[in-house]
Design an enzyme around this catalytic site. Structure first.
Site, short mmCIF file in Angstrom:
data_model
loop_
_atom_site.label_atom_id
_atom_site.label_comp_id
_atom_site.label_asym_id
_atom_site.label_seq_id
_atom_site.Cartn_x
_atom_site.Cartn_y
_atom_site.Cartn_z
N TYR A 141 0.82 -1.21 0.00
CA TYR A 141 0.00 0.00 0.00
C TYR A 141 0.86 1.26 0.00
CZ TYR A 141 -4.65 -2.01 0.85
OH TYR A 141 -5.85 -2.66 0.73
N LYS A 189 3.43 -15.33 2.59
CA LYS A 189 3.62 -16.06 1.33
C LYS A 189 5.13 -16.29 1.23
CE LYS A 189 2.22 -17.79 -2.63
NZ LYS A 189 1.43 -19.03 -2.72
N ASP A 221 -2.60 -18.22 0.59
CA ASP A 221 -3.55 -18.93 -0.27
C ASP A 221 -4.24 -20.06 0.52
OD1 ASP A 221 -1.06 -20.15 -0.18
OD2 ASP A 221 -1.01 -20.71 -2.29
N ASP A 245 -6.32 -7.20 4.15
CA ASP A 245 -7.45 -6.55 3.47
C ASP A 245 -8.32 -7.59 2.79
OD1 ASP A 245 -9.00 -4.40 2.32
OD2 ASP A 245 -7.97 -4.82 0.43
N ASP A 249 -12.34 -9.25 4.00
CA ASP A 249 -13.57 -9.26 3.19
C ASP A 249 -14.11 -10.68 3.13
OD1 ASP A 249 -13.37 -6.53 2.61
OD2 ASP A 249 -13.91 -6.81 0.50
C1 IPM Z 1 -10.48 -1.19 3.76
C2 IPM Z 1 -10.69 -0.64 2.37
C3 IPM Z 1 -9.54 0.28 2.02
C4 IPM Z 1 -8.25 -0.54 2.05
C5 IPM Z 1 -9.69 1.00 0.67
C6 IPM Z 1 -10.98 1.79 0.59
C7 IPM Z 1 -8.50 1.87 0.35
O1 IPM Z 1 -10.84 -1.66 1.44
O2 IPM Z 1 -10.41 -0.39 4.70
O3 IPM Z 1 -10.41 -2.41 3.91
O4 IPM Z 1 -7.91 -1.20 1.07
O5 IPM Z 1 -7.58 -0.52 3.08
MN MN Z 2 -10.88 -3.65 2.30
#
Ligand code: IPM
Ligand code: MN
Length: 360
Positions: A141, A189, A221, A245, A249
């Site tokens: 990042y 990884k 993975d 990240d 999700d």
């Molecule tokens: C999160 C989001 C952010 C990230 C984006 C919006 C930049 O996906 O907070 O998880 O990737 O950190």
């Molecule tokens: Mn995210």
């Protein structure tokens, strides 16, 4: 207690969900005798439109003076031009960096009431209660990058980690594991990436100070697979920025919806209560398709305020009261659209906030 909370409502559904979170904080203030003062500031796409920068200097200043920061979400299609000099997400990364918020705590607990809202089988989900700690100010990042030029031929990003960056987040994860079930899974990884081999080496070294915490290394993975096959076998998971990240999700689907997952970002700065100056936000995005319709799920943001009360204000009883109120509303069968099932009563954003407040 008196506390000053900067509110970065942001874009899309951000203002709708932070409104409900403030409603809950006000109720907590009333019931427990605290005064929360809100300082709304601009960040993200709205800040680009109003001040020409996704992260105005005044916003950073206000956050540094605050006891905690509450954030909605940033981004939207109107700011998606790849050639634009600034993007809403730049503001988010900028504030994480400016406050040195190197650890992002994302708890994933499967609520019995929502076990049917998940696409995963109940038998797999039962007992899932994990805490993902995502490194937040390093890695790909923030490493050097090159955008593709006009001819669009080559672009790159760089995943860089230094020893101190790994040490501090692994230590924080180990401490968290000590307060829980004493198990830590470190994600990397290392079979391919040099930065992951350093991650693994430093993790092993740090964990020598924690002989009571059981350590396992899991390739990213493989972790993507284990998370949906045996989620209940994990306690604390620590991962670098991008892996964390992506995995969170995925993990949100265990809890039924992205609309349920809160987060706390902590670093080394303290507020005037000698507690960590943290930033609290739902893990979901700005959901432009839902914005302005009053249907977004505010629970991730409301649960983020519980984390705010706990970590930045030291108000554990108040945090638990908010979490209990959310559970009570879910137990009563009340749902927003994202977690609805045929037996539930579907309500909008503001009604969900009102009902949680009423339970408080
Ligand atoms: C999160 C989001 C952010 C990230 C984006 C919006 C930049 O996906 O907070 O998880 O990737 O950190
Ligand atoms: Mn995210």
């Amino acid at each position: 207690m008196q506390a000053k909370i900067v509110v970065l409502a942001g874009d899309g559904i951000g203002p709708e969900v932070t409104d409900e979170a403030q409603k809950i904080l006000d109720k907590v203030g009333q019931r427990f005798g605290h005064t929360f003062a809100y300082d709304p500031q601009l960040m993200g796409g709205c800040a680009i439109d109003r001040c020409g920068s996704s992260l105005p200097e005044a916003t950073v200043e206000a956050c540094l003076q605050a006891d905690a920061v509450l954030l909605g979400a940033v981004g939207g299609p109107q700011w998606d031009n790849p050639n634009a000099p600034d993007r809403p997400e730049r503001g988010l990364l900028g504030i994480r960096k400016a406050l040195n918020l190197f650890a992002n705590l994302r708890p994933v607990k499967v609520q019995p009431e929502l076990i049917h809202a998940s696409a995963i089988k109940e038998s797999v989900l039962a007992g899932t209660d994990l805490l993902v700690i995502r490194e937040l100010t390093g890695g790909v990042y923030f490493g050097p990058r090159q955008e593709a030029g006009a001819e669009g031929y080559q672009a790159f990003d760089t995943m860089i980690y230094t020893r101190p960056e790994i040490e501090r987040v692994v230590r924080l994860a180990a401490e968290a594991a000590r307060g829980r079930h004493k198990k830590l899974a470190s994600v990397d990884k290392a079979n391919v990436l040099a930065s992951s081999r350093l991650w693994r080496r430093v993790t092993v070294e740090v964990m020598q100070e924690y002989p009571d915490v059981e350590l396992e290394h899991v390739l990213v993975d493989a972790m993507a697979m284990h998370l949906i096959r045996r989620p209940a076998s994990f306690d604390v998971i620590v991962a670098e920025n991008l892996f964390g990240d992506i995995l969170t999700d995925e993990a949100s689907m265990l809890a039924g919806s992205m609309g349920m997952l809160p987060s706390a970002s902590l670093g080394d700065k303290q507020n005037r209560h000698q507690l960590p100056l943290g930033l609290y936000e739902p893990i979901h995005g700005s959901a432009p398709d839902l914005a302005g319709k009053g249907v977004a799920n505010p629970l991730a943001t409301i649960l983020s305020t519980a984390m705010l009360l706990r970590h930045s204000l030291g108000l554990e009883a108040e945090a638990q009261a908010v979490e209990a109120a959310v559970n009570a509303v879910l137990a009563a069968g009340i749902r927003t659209g994202d977690i609805a099932d045929p037996k539930s009563e579907v309500v909008g954003t503001a009604t969900m906030g009102d009902l949680v407040a009423a339970h408080l």
